[in-house]
Design an enzyme around this catalytic site. Structure first.
Site, mmCIF file in Angstrom:
data_model
loop_
_atom_site.group_PDB
_atom_site.id
_atom_site.type_symbol
_atom_site.label_atom_id
_atom_site.label_comp_id
_atom_site.label_asym_id
_atom_site.label_seq_id
_atom_site.Cartn_x
_atom_site.Cartn_y
_atom_site.Cartn_z
ATOM 1 N N LEU A 29 0.715 -1.317 -0.196
ATOM 2 C CA LEU A 29 -0.075 0.069 -0.022
ATOM 3 C C LEU A 29 0.696 1.248 0.116
ATOM 4 C CD1 LEU A 29 -2.916 1.481 0.475
ATOM 5 C CD2 LEU A 29 -2.425 1.365 2.906
ATOM 6 N N GLY A 78 -7.944 -6.314 10.497
ATOM 7 C CA GLY A 78 -7.608 -6.955 11.633
ATOM 8 C C GLY A 78 -5.835 -6.976 11.885
ATOM 9 N N ARG A 125 19.703 -10.807 40.648
ATOM 10 C CA ARG A 125 20.775 -9.479 40.374
ATOM 11 C C ARG A 125 20.719 -9.023 41.925
ATOM 12 N NH1 ARG A 125 25.042 -6.632 38.488
ATOM 13 N NH2 ARG A 125 24.437 -4.765 38.114
ATOM 14 N N GLN A 181 11.008 -1.286 46.875
ATOM 15 C CA GLN A 181 9.556 -1.080 46.253
ATOM 16 C C GLN A 181 9.422 -0.263 45.753
ATOM 17 O OE1 GLN A 181 7.206 1.382 49.400
ATOM 18 N NE2 GLN A 181 5.918 -0.814 49.798
ATOM 19 N N GLU A 213 0.932 -0.123 9.933
ATOM 20 C CA GLU A 213 0.065 -0.633 9.933
ATOM 21 C C GLU A 213 -1.431 0.722 9.900
ATOM 22 O OE1 GLU A 213 0.288 -3.203 8.251
ATOM 23 O OE2 GLU A 213 -0.166 -4.897 9.564
ATOM 24 N N ARG A 235 -12.670 10.551 14.128
ATOM 25 C CA ARG A 235 -13.104 10.762 13.046
ATOM 26 C C ARG A 235 -14.852 9.710 13.195
ATOM 27 N NH1 ARG A 235 -11.145 8.548 7.977
ATOM 28 N NH2 ARG A 235 -9.581 10.606 7.827
#
Lengths: 381, 41
Positions: free
Chosen positions: A124, A239, A266, A277, A362, A374
């Site tokens: 395309l 898709g 590590r 944390q 894509e 749109r």
């Protein structure tokens, strides 16, 4: 509504994950380094039915759903996003033949595409027409029972390797209504290919320009009527966007899994990384984002399977969200690995490089926003 | 494609297992074309 996978769906996903673990992941770094497209391995995947996942089974397809495809491409991408994406593009191009081709055309091309004895690419984009795809200039002029095709396609995944190119050409006036879809054999005289592009990622698959110089293509190779090519292109991309989103999730999940394993061993400042944390919260956020993207992708896939009126919008939303999340999670995983994440042998930087392009192809994520807005604005009028 | 030996994994799953499950309530026997990756039976 239920959120748990069925037994079949779990089997599909596990099959693909098993293939990725055994056949793809151990070699992914080498393929990236060597810029090697592993067609032999890809054909092994096709032997499982992955060459035509949502192609109807009268021509050798698996006859499965977009939802199933999303599960498969995510699982394959845990091994290598570039390989999974290559297979996804092949599936998208094959689906255009399945969805819009005549029975004769379907029987001509699809059996060999489903086995991936032959591979399909999608053409395309052009040098001067990317996001503005309807401005494409590759022209097909009717000459008897052939079209004479002239022009150039750009950034074609599988270019020069694929056998069949589902190509959008201009057969009529300017704009989307003048575009038709042709299935062009790569060996057609007048079809040539540019150099393999040097890229940031996706090195396990070639990207080339596809050049048409007075290439004569039978009119019988046109999918559907003249003028519906843009519709075919956009339908295929719905898709395709789900598939690419799934590939982002797979890559990012692999990066997160690598991070959790790394944090377990590590040590810094006398503690394992997974005892800090701040880092625990970081991986919590990464996993949460991924799960949200996955849940949303499944919703979009289900909408496309159901042919819902809002399917295109949901596919665009899922593509935008999942590819952004996928890249961010992979990038965070690199940061968690510190300097080691920047080294190729840990496999993290490859995932970051591979996933970056998912925000571009894509349809860029900016074009996804165009599609979404749109639809929203049309609905509000 | 009526011979299940010719079916791919995905075709087997979709075409055979779905039907078998509807007919039989007992254990489904998976006869898959590949040895790896199947963990769900």
């Amino acid at each position: 509504m239920q959120f748990a996978l069925t037994e079949d769906q779990t089997a599909v996903r596990d099959m693909a994950r098993g293939f990725a673990d055994e056949k793809i992941a151990p070699h992914a770094l080498k393929w990236d380094e060597d810029k090697h497209l592993p067609l032999d391995v890809i054909r092994e995947a096709a032997a499982l039915g992955i060459g035509g996942i949502y192609i109807k089974d009268d021509v050798g397809g698996s006859g499965m759903s977009r939802f199933d495809a999303a599960l498969i491409f995510e699982a394959l991408a845990t091994g290598c996003p570039a390989v999974s994406s290559f297979i996804s593009i092949h599936n998208m191009a094959a689906w255009m033949i399945d969805g819009f081709g005549s029975l004769q055309q379907r029987r001509k091309w699809l059996p060999q595409l489903c086995t991936m004895e032959k591979v399909a690419s999608y053409c395309l984009t052009e040098p001067g027409a990317g996001s503005d795809a309807a401005a494409l200039r590759t022209r097909a002029v009717r000459d008897g029972d052939h079209y004479v095709v002239n022009g150039q396609k750009q950034f074609i995944s599988g270019g020069g390797v694929s056998d069949i190119y589902v190509t959008m050409v201009r057969t009529g006036a300017e704009g989307a209504g003048g575009i038709s879809a042709l299935v062009i054999d790569g060996k057609t005289p007048g079809v040539s290919f540019g150099a393999n592009e040097r890229k940031m990622g996706w090195n396990a698959q070639p990207t080339r320009a596809v050049i048409f110089e007075n290439a004569r293509v039978p009119v019988a190779h046109r999918l559907g009527d003249e003028g519906i090519g843009f519709k075919i292109a956009m339908a295929g991309l719905d898709g395709g966007r789900l598939n690419i989103a799934a590939c982002s999730l797979g890559g990012a999940q692999a990066a997160l899994d690598k991070s959790l394993a790394y944090m377990k061993v590590r040590k810094a400042f006398g503690k394992r990384l997974d005892e800090f944390q701040a880092l625990q919260f970081k991986v919590a956020d990464m996993a949460t984002e991924l799960e949200a993207a996955r849940t949303f992708l499944w919703r979009a896939a289900a909408s496309l399977d159901a042919k819902s009126p809002d399917a295109s919008m949901l596919c665009a939303m899922a593509k935008r969200f999942a590819t952004d999340v996928g890249f961010e999670v992979a990038n965070d995983a690199l940061q968690l690995h510190g300097g080691y994440g920047y080294l190729s042998e840990y496999g993290i930087e490859k995932i970051v490089r591979d996933l970056r392009v998912h925000q571009i192809l894509e349809g860029t994520n900016e074009i996804m926003r165009v599609i979404i807005s749109r639809k929203l604005i049309e609905g509000a009028r | 494609m009526s011979d299940t030996a010719d079916l791919t994994f995905l075709q087997t799953l979709r075409r055979v297992l779905h039907q078998e499950r509807q007919i039989e309530s007992g254990t489904v026997i998976y006869n898959l074309p590949v040895p790896f990756g199947f963990r769900s039976s």
